[in-house]
Write an enzyme that holds these catalytic residues in place. Sequence first.
Site, mmCIF file in Angstrom:
data_model
loop_
_atom_site.group_PDB
_atom_site.id
_atom_site.type_symbol
_atom_site.label_atom_id
_atom_site.label_comp_id
_atom_site.label_asym_id
_atom_site.label_seq_id
_atom_site.Cartn_x
_atom_site.Cartn_y
_atom_site.Cartn_z
ATOM 1 N N ASP A 93 -34.840 133.587 -2.496
ATOM 2 C CA ASP A 93 -36.185 133.166 -2.077
ATOM 3 C C ASP A 93 -36.907 132.614 -3.304
ATOM 4 O O ASP A 93 -36.739 133.152 -4.404
ATOM 5 C CB ASP A 93 -36.943 134.393 -1.520
ATOM 6 C CG ASP A 93 -38.123 134.021 -0.635
ATOM 7 O OD1 ASP A 93 -38.108 134.406 0.553
ATOM 8 O OD2 ASP A 93 -39.059 133.352 -1.128
ATOM 9 N N PHE A 149 -33.259 131.264 6.552
ATOM 10 C CA PHE A 149 -34.655 131.178 6.994
ATOM 11 C C PHE A 149 -35.492 130.240 6.119
ATOM 12 O O PHE A 149 -36.472 129.681 6.603
ATOM 13 C CB PHE A 149 -35.346 132.549 6.926
ATOM 14 C CG PHE A 149 -34.790 133.568 7.861
ATOM 15 C CD1 PHE A 149 -35.195 133.609 9.181
ATOM 16 C CD2 PHE A 149 -33.854 134.490 7.429
ATOM 17 C CE1 PHE A 149 -34.682 134.553 10.056
ATOM 18 C CE2 PHE A 149 -33.341 135.439 8.292
ATOM 19 C CZ PHE A 149 -33.748 135.474 9.613
ATOM 20 N N THR A 173 -35.933 126.182 15.930
ATOM 21 C CA THR A 173 -37.247 126.342 16.564
ATOM 22 C C THR A 173 -37.349 125.573 17.872
ATOM 23 O O THR A 173 -36.687 124.531 18.052
ATOM 24 C CB THR A 173 -38.350 125.831 15.603
ATOM 25 O OG1 THR A 173 -39.561 125.642 16.332
ATOM 26 C CG2 THR A 173 -37.998 124.501 14.969
ATOM 27 N N TYR A 215 -41.954 118.706 11.061
ATOM 28 C CA TYR A 215 -41.383 120.057 10.978
ATOM 29 C C TYR A 215 -40.207 120.192 11.955
ATOM 30 O O TYR A 215 -39.090 120.556 11.578
ATOM 31 C CB TYR A 215 -42.466 121.103 11.289
ATOM 32 C CG TYR A 215 -41.899 122.473 11.568
ATOM 33 C CD1 TYR A 215 -41.226 123.174 10.573
ATOM 34 C CD2 TYR A 215 -42.000 123.051 12.842
ATOM 35 C CE1 TYR A 215 -40.676 124.429 10.845
ATOM 36 C CE2 TYR A 215 -41.459 124.292 13.107
ATOM 37 C CZ TYR A 215 -40.795 124.972 12.110
ATOM 38 O OH TYR A 215 -40.251 126.199 12.375
ATOM 39 N N PHE A 221 -39.025 130.850 19.903
ATOM 40 C CA PHE A 221 -40.328 130.492 20.467
ATOM 41 C C PHE A 221 -41.374 131.179 19.571
ATOM 42 O O PHE A 221 -41.156 131.303 18.373
ATOM 43 C CB PHE A 221 -40.345 130.818 21.967
ATOM 44 C CG PHE A 221 -39.564 129.763 22.722
ATOM 45 C CD1 PHE A 221 -38.182 129.632 22.548
ATOM 46 C CD2 PHE A 221 -40.202 128.835 23.524
ATOM 47 C CE1 PHE A 221 -37.456 128.610 23.170
ATOM 48 C CE2 PHE A 221 -39.493 127.810 24.157
ATOM 49 C CZ PHE A 221 -38.122 127.704 23.973
ATOM 50 N N HIS A 251 -51.772 131.490 12.728
ATOM 51 C CA HIS A 251 -51.225 131.990 13.989
ATOM 52 C C HIS A 251 -52.214 132.809 14.811
ATOM 53 O O HIS A 251 -53.116 133.450 14.274
ATOM 54 C CB HIS A 251 -49.952 132.797 13.715
ATOM 55 C CG HIS A 251 -48.841 131.927 13.219
ATOM 56 N ND1 HIS A 251 -48.356 132.005 11.944
ATOM 57 C CD2 HIS A 251 -48.164 130.932 13.828
ATOM 58 C CE1 HIS A 251 -47.416 131.093 11.799
ATOM 59 N NE2 HIS A 251 -47.280 130.430 12.919
ATOM 60 N N PHE A 292 -58.632 127.553 20.831
ATOM 61 C CA PHE A 292 -58.526 126.090 20.741
ATOM 62 C C PHE A 292 -58.338 125.476 22.127
ATOM 63 O O PHE A 292 -57.237 125.126 22.524
ATOM 64 C CB PHE A 292 -57.355 125.703 19.822
ATOM 65 C CG PHE A 292 -57.515 126.159 18.395
ATOM 66 C CD1 PHE A 292 -58.748 126.149 17.760
ATOM 67 C CD2 PHE A 292 -56.400 126.594 17.663
ATOM 68 C CE1 PHE A 292 -58.885 126.571 16.441
ATOM 69 C CE2 PHE A 292 -56.523 127.008 16.344
ATOM 70 C CZ PHE A 292 -57.774 126.999 15.736
HETATM 71 N N1 UDP Z 1 -54.541 129.411 18.881
HETATM 72 C C1 UDP Z 1 -55.899 129.584 19.075
HETATM 73 N N2 UDP Z 1 -56.655 130.023 18.007
HETATM 74 C C2 UDP Z 1 -56.100 130.300 16.767
HETATM 75 C C3 UDP Z 1 -54.706 130.116 16.611
HETATM 76 C C4 UDP Z 1 -53.968 129.660 17.682
HETATM 77 O O1 UDP Z 1 -56.433 129.366 20.164
HETATM 78 O O2 UDP Z 1 -56.835 130.689 15.837
HETATM 79 C C5 UDP Z 1 -53.703 128.959 20.014
HETATM 80 C C6 UDP Z 1 -52.980 127.648 19.752
HETATM 81 O O3 UDP Z 1 -53.783 126.554 20.126
HETATM 82 C C7 UDP Z 1 -51.732 127.807 20.635
HETATM 83 C C8 UDP Z 1 -51.465 129.305 20.634
HETATM 84 O O4 UDP Z 1 -52.686 129.917 20.215
HETATM 85 O O5 UDP Z 1 -52.032 127.406 21.948
HETATM 86 C C9 UDP Z 1 -50.361 129.731 19.695
HETATM 87 O O6 UDP Z 1 -50.615 129.160 18.416
HETATM 88 P P1 UDP Z 1 -49.861 129.595 17.097
HETATM 89 O O7 UDP Z 1 -50.464 128.804 15.962
HETATM 90 O O8 UDP Z 1 -49.869 131.087 16.972
HETATM 91 O O9 UDP Z 1 -48.355 129.174 17.348
HETATM 92 P P2 UDP Z 1 -47.700 127.745 17.747
HETATM 93 O O10 UDP Z 1 -47.636 127.746 19.250
HETATM 94 O O11 UDP Z 1 -48.535 126.672 17.177
HETATM 95 O O12 UDP Z 1 -46.347 127.813 17.132
#
Ligand code: UDP
Length: 330
Positions: free
Chosen positions: A30, A77, A121, A145, A173, A193, A212
């Site tokens: 790492d 990873f 992914t 990505y 996922f 996240h 969001f």
């Molecule tokens: N999300 C949200 N607010 C946050 C972070 C994420 O509403 O502060 C939503 C984002 O729009 C998505 C879901 O949560 O619909 C999962 O997002 P995350 O970034 O955890 O993982 P991704 O799906 O992008 O891999």
Amino acid sequence: MILITGGAGYIGSHTVINFINAGYDIVIFDNLETGHIETVKTLQTLGNVVFEQGNLRNAEDLEKVFSKYEIEAVIHFAAYSLVGESVSSPAKYYRNNSFGTLNLLDTMVKHNVKKIVFSSTCATYGEPEYTPIDEKHAQNPINPYGMSKLFIEKMMNDYDNAYGLKSIKLRYFNVAGADSECRIGEWHDVETHLIPNILKSVLYKGQTFKIFGNDYPTPDGTCIRDYVNVEDLAKAHWLAVEYLNKENKSDVFNIGTETGDSVQKVFEVCEKVVNKKIPVEVVERRAGDPAILYANSTKANSVLGWYPEKTLYDSVLSAYNWECKRFEDK
Ligand code: UDP
């Protein structure tokens, strides 16, 4: 020994624990750019874990590790994983993720190491044409990505054809939760996240969790994702190595729970776990978020014998315990 690249990071470190429990000796490779030395130190108290700091982009760093240890398989990873950043800095993703993996594969071929499990992914699928997504779904990534990971999958297939290097690609996922004994957990210096962001709004004064968008074509208007527990996911890597040892054949598996949970539902589970109201507001949609993503993991069930055991509640609870520990340590 098993070489785990990115073993100081979130999913890598949980996988290290899984391999320790299965009786393996481990080398973690790492560069500690996003991983943490504290995590490595914790892992070293649990089993025979050696640490080599190095960079995938430097073939010499890999050469040193492969010359020093008897490696029987690699779990890979180490990668950058922020979708937004990959759009603004694509070279970083292609250079580190794709080119770095090319160095790794070449070093493996040179040292006659013929087994690799790769952290791929669902982002390699791009905008879903149907859900749940199975492994036959077309792969049309919509960001660098996902593309950098798709290149790696393709390279691995070519290295199997040319050199007999066998690979298992695990397409994850959304990953959630932490070690159930709270020794390690999700620890990103820039946190994007969902679950950690909700939980931070519980612990850190003045932070309001932002949803969001609530105007998606879903029952409650918020995005639906498939949240797989990190300990369940870690186990899939161990099963993949067992599969390679037994079958000696390359393959690809989706790793998800086959359950779609909305942002609103995850938020409600978080409120239940912490047993209080969490400050929240709805803001604009985040660019690049598909409305619905969840897995068909039937193949992993039937071929690898992998089944998720933990619930979303379990994941949120372990994540909360971990966030509380980090908060107290501050
Ligand atoms: N999300 C949200 N607010 C946050 C972070 C994420 O509403 O502060 C939503 C984002 O729009 C998505 C879901 O949560 O619909 C999962 O997002 P995350 O970034 O955890 O993982 P991704 O799906 O992008 O891999």
